[in-house]
Design an enzyme around this catalytic site. Structure first.
Site, PDB file in Angstrom:
ATOM      1  N   ASN A 206      -2.116  -3.425   0.687  1.00 39.61           N
ATOM      2  CA  ASN A 206      -3.229  -4.364   0.576  1.00 39.61           C
ATOM      3  C   ASN A 206      -2.780  -5.716   1.132  1.00 39.61           C
ATOM      4  OD1 ASN A 206      -1.837  -5.780  -1.514  1.00 39.61           O
ATOM      5  ND2 ASN A 206      -2.719  -4.434  -3.071  1.00 39.61           N
ATOM      6  N   LYS A 207      -3.669  -6.666   1.146  1.00 39.88           N
ATOM      7  CA  LYS A 207      -3.392  -7.967   1.760  1.00 39.88           C
ATOM      8  C   LYS A 207      -2.196  -8.654   1.105  1.00 39.88           C
ATOM      9  CE  LYS A 207      -5.668 -12.441   2.615  1.00 39.88           C
ATOM     10  NZ  LYS A 207      -6.950 -13.186   2.446  1.00 39.88           N
ATOM     11  N   GLU A 209       0.286  -7.311  -0.683  1.00 32.82           N
ATOM     12  CA  GLU A 209       1.519  -6.573  -0.414  1.00 32.82           C
ATOM     13  C   GLU A 209       2.000  -6.815   1.014  1.00 32.82           C
ATOM     14  OE1 GLU A 209       0.679  -2.765  -3.403  1.00 32.82           O
ATOM     15  OE2 GLU A 209      -0.058  -2.746  -1.339  1.00 32.82           O
ATOM     16  N   ASP A 276      -6.178   3.912  -4.041  1.00 32.85           N
ATOM     17  CA  ASP A 276      -5.937   5.356  -4.096  1.00 32.85           C
ATOM     18  C   ASP A 276      -7.070   6.117  -3.420  1.00 32.85           C
ATOM     19  OD1 ASP A 276      -3.574   4.961  -5.560  1.00 32.85           O
ATOM     20  OD2 ASP A 276      -4.659   4.920  -7.456  1.00 32.85           O
TER      21      ASP A 276
END
Length: 489
Positions: A206-207, A209, A276
């Protein structure tokens, strides 16, 4: 290019896909209760627990998503023994998952995250877990399982939650096996060092991470592209798909223009587990023959569906198909024949969901019907509404009924946000309906007594109970019709 024509994609292809999921399997546990006092021992609230539910978490939620979409799944990882391990293994087995690659380590804790919910708010989370890396012996056992499984699979998903299963050596071995077998390896990464994922086909941070792992603060398109380029170099991956929350997602490949997909959610209730869903739909779409751009667009569409649901949720083929065809999900996906409904509910029941059933004619929907449905929904997690077919309404209400035909009544009920599933039945199918749904609670209006509710014996035999919903007013369909006939508005 910002969009991909995905409306003709056949989501039923997912049912023929075989997937190996390797990673950190967890249990998400919920203690649901009421708060009415402060503890005399300390200035803390006391939660009186009324219900306990549990579902698969971590890599297990990827499994939930894949099976909900019809895929055949095998898993590999390490769990602890004891009750938590038995619960985890039992939930996977109940989904029809091959668990031969799930090793048991009696000295290791099965990751269990317990959330205490009171007054409809999460008040506390208790984590029981081990973050220690698994042993090299355990790595080799998983590798042997993977060597046997991967040639038979269409896809491998590595779901890293930082609990020690996806070690550098295991990731190296998985990448080698996938390369030899010609299978895609999709990784949901964790941590700061993406070099351990070298050889992955695609990574899906994600952004936040991506920003942390690249060391680039992502604040605009230029910084997003810099972060993606750095992570592609570090991981040696073919692709990186960065999810951007309300801004959708972006797909990057070395030497190619970025591909942006904008978010589709009309309303956002809960983003739990959306990542997920993204990796599951992305992977299945690729396995079914879609291009990366099409797969990314499909994953984005699925994410838009799940974030509009409360709690960690999944999406099924019917919902995704309806959204792709620009049809109202409320009608196309909620309406299910009995056997399809039974299958959907069995999956939800395995996730610990509480199922509520109510049934009726719903001819000329009025305030009383709305109250019944709203109050019924508050009693559990999933509300099923069984609508009498036209012939049953005629038998119960007499000639001239129904006023509103079956198809329209179903559409009206489906349009209500609190209704999860709708099915049509005839009066002589009531026993079959109840046995298929197996409701925790069957609700009826307050003008009944519990022993007057048809089917109450079967509900109780199956472990459920009857709840009567007090009438909000004295209005009724019969009275409305009579007033119209008498010329009263």
């Amino acid at each position: 290019m910002e969009t991909e024509n995905i409306h003709s994609f056949d989501v039923s292809l997912f049912s023929s896909c075989r997937v190996l999921v390797v990673g950190d399997m967890m249990i998400d546990e919920y203690l649901w209760g009421e708060v009415s006092r402060i503890s005399p021992e300390a200035p803390v609230q006391v939660v009186e627990v009324k219900k306990t539910t549990s579902t698969l978490g971590g890599a297990g939620n990827v499994v939930n998503n894949l099976t909900a979409l019809g895929a055949k799944v095998s898993v590999a990882g390490v769990m602890g023994g004891g009750k938590a391990g038995d619960l985890l293994n039992g939930k996977l087995t109940a989904l029809g998952v091959n668990t031969e690659g799930l090793l048991v380590d009696q000295g290791r804790a099965t990751t269990r995250k317990t959330r205490v919910i009171g007054a409809n708010q999460q008040m506390l989370r208790i984590d029981r877990e081990s973050k220690q890396e698994i042993s090299e012996e355990q790595v080799q056992a998983i590798v042997r399982f993977a060597q046997n499984q991967i040639p038979q699979c269409d896809l491998v998903i590595a779901s890293d939650y930082g609990k020690g299963v996806l070690t550098r050596s295991l990731m190296e071995e998985l990448a080698k096996i996938c390369k030899t077998a010609g299978k895609a390896l999709i990784v949901d990464p964790k941590g700061m060092d993406y070099s351990k994922y070298k050889g992955a086909t695609c990574i899906t941070p994600n952004k936040k991470e991506a920003s942390q792992a690249s060391g680039v603060e992502i604040k605009d398109q230029a910084s997003l592209e810099r972060a993606a380029a750095k992570l592609l170099e570090i991981a040696g991956a073919e692709k990186i798909l960065i999810t951007l929350g309300k801004d959708g997602m972006a797909l990057f490949s070395p030497g190619e223009e970025p591909f942006r997909v904008h978010a589709q959610a009309r309303q956002v209730f809960d983003v739990s587990g959306a990542g997920d869903t993204v990796i599951s739909v992305l992977g299945l779409s690729l396995a079914a023959g879609a291009s990366y751009k099409t797969a990314a667009a499909l994953a984005n569409t699925a994410a838009g569906i799940v974030v509009a649901k409360v709690g960690t949720a999944t999406v099924d083929q019917a919902e995704l198909k309806a959204q792709l065809q620009d049809q109202p999900i409320a009608y196309q996906a909620k309406l299910k024949p009995l056997q399809e409904l039974k299958s959907a509910l069995e999956n939800l029941r395995r996730q610990g969901k509480k199922i509520i059933l109510t049934n009726g004619c719903f001819d000329l929907l009025h305030e009383g019907h709305i109250n019944l449905l709203e109050q019924s929904r508050k009693l559990g997690d999933v509300l099923v509404v069984a609508v009498d077919d036209d012939e049953s309404v005629r038998m119960v209400k007499g000639q001239g009924r129904p006023i509103i035909r079956e198809r329209e009544r179903v559409k009206i009920i489906s349009a209500m946000t609190g209704v999860d599933f709708v099915t049509v039945f005839s009066t002589n199918q009531l026993d079959e309906l109840i046995r298929a749904v197996k409701p925790d609670i069957l609700t009826k209006g307050g003008n009944y007594k519990p022993d007057q509710v048809l089917g109450h014996e079967i509900v109780e035999e199956l472990g459920g109970r009857i709840v009567l919903i007090p009438d909000a007013s004295d209005v009724s369909s019969t009275r409305i019709i009579q007033d119209i006939r008498n010329g009263r508005g």
